[in-house]
Design an enzyme around this catalytic site. Sequence first.
Site, PDB file in Angstrom:
ATOM      1  CE1 TYR A  21      -5.372 -12.608  33.982  1.00 23.52           C
ATOM      2  CE2 TYR A  21      -7.524 -13.345  34.683  1.00 23.52           C
ATOM      3  CZ  TYR A  21      -6.731 -12.405  34.069  1.00 23.52           C
ATOM      4  OH  TYR A  21      -7.284 -11.270  33.542  1.00 23.52           O
ATOM      5  CD  GLU A  56     -11.259  -7.592  43.126  1.00 21.12           C
ATOM      6  OE1 GLU A  56     -12.108  -7.003  42.421  1.00 21.12           O
ATOM      7  OE2 GLU A  56     -11.022  -7.276  44.295  1.00 21.12           O
ATOM      8  CG  ASN A  64     -13.850 -15.386  32.746  1.00 18.14           C
ATOM      9  OD1 ASN A  64     -13.485 -16.137  31.842  1.00 18.14           O
ATOM     10  ND2 ASN A  64     -13.827 -14.068  32.630  1.00 18.14           N
ATOM     11  CB  ALA A  77     -11.412  -5.598  27.680  1.00 15.81           C
ATOM     12  CB  VAL A  78      -9.659  -9.953  24.255  1.00 14.10           C
ATOM     13  CG1 VAL A  78      -9.469 -10.411  22.817  1.00 14.10           C
ATOM     14  CG2 VAL A  78      -8.301  -9.806  24.954  1.00 14.10           C
TER      15      VAL A  78
END
Length: 136
Positions: free
Chosen positions: A103, A91, A96, A58-59
């Site tokens: 990734y 996951e 997204n 999370a950012v």
Amino acid sequence: MSDPADLASIHASAFDAPWDAAAIRALLDMPGAEVEAEPDGFLLWRRAADEAEIVTLAVRPGARRRGLGGQLLDRTVNRARDQKVARLFLEVAHDNAAALALYASRGFEQAGRRPAYYARPDGTRADALILALNLC
């Protein structure tokens, strides 16, 4: 920084279905759980034997596109390698694009798919892609 309330605040700013401090505390209390954290982001992961899973990255929206997610991911990959983790999983929602690009840039590849895994606020559902990175 690994205070569950601080991490929950970051998570709430980053996701439509955020985890509260109690949920994050429960994850941190699990065997093998570790966190890489900065004031504007964190990555929570857990290890079991020679495999590990990224539970969440999370950012805060205002801190995105500055490399923080990549730094957190790189630190986690390095720690996992140091701990002799053979394979790292995660996951991510199939749509997204920013996360998928991050990734992919680190070598993660699709290992599976969970249809209609994520519930969206508008009632729709999104598939989750299972990504994996071989570390050895």
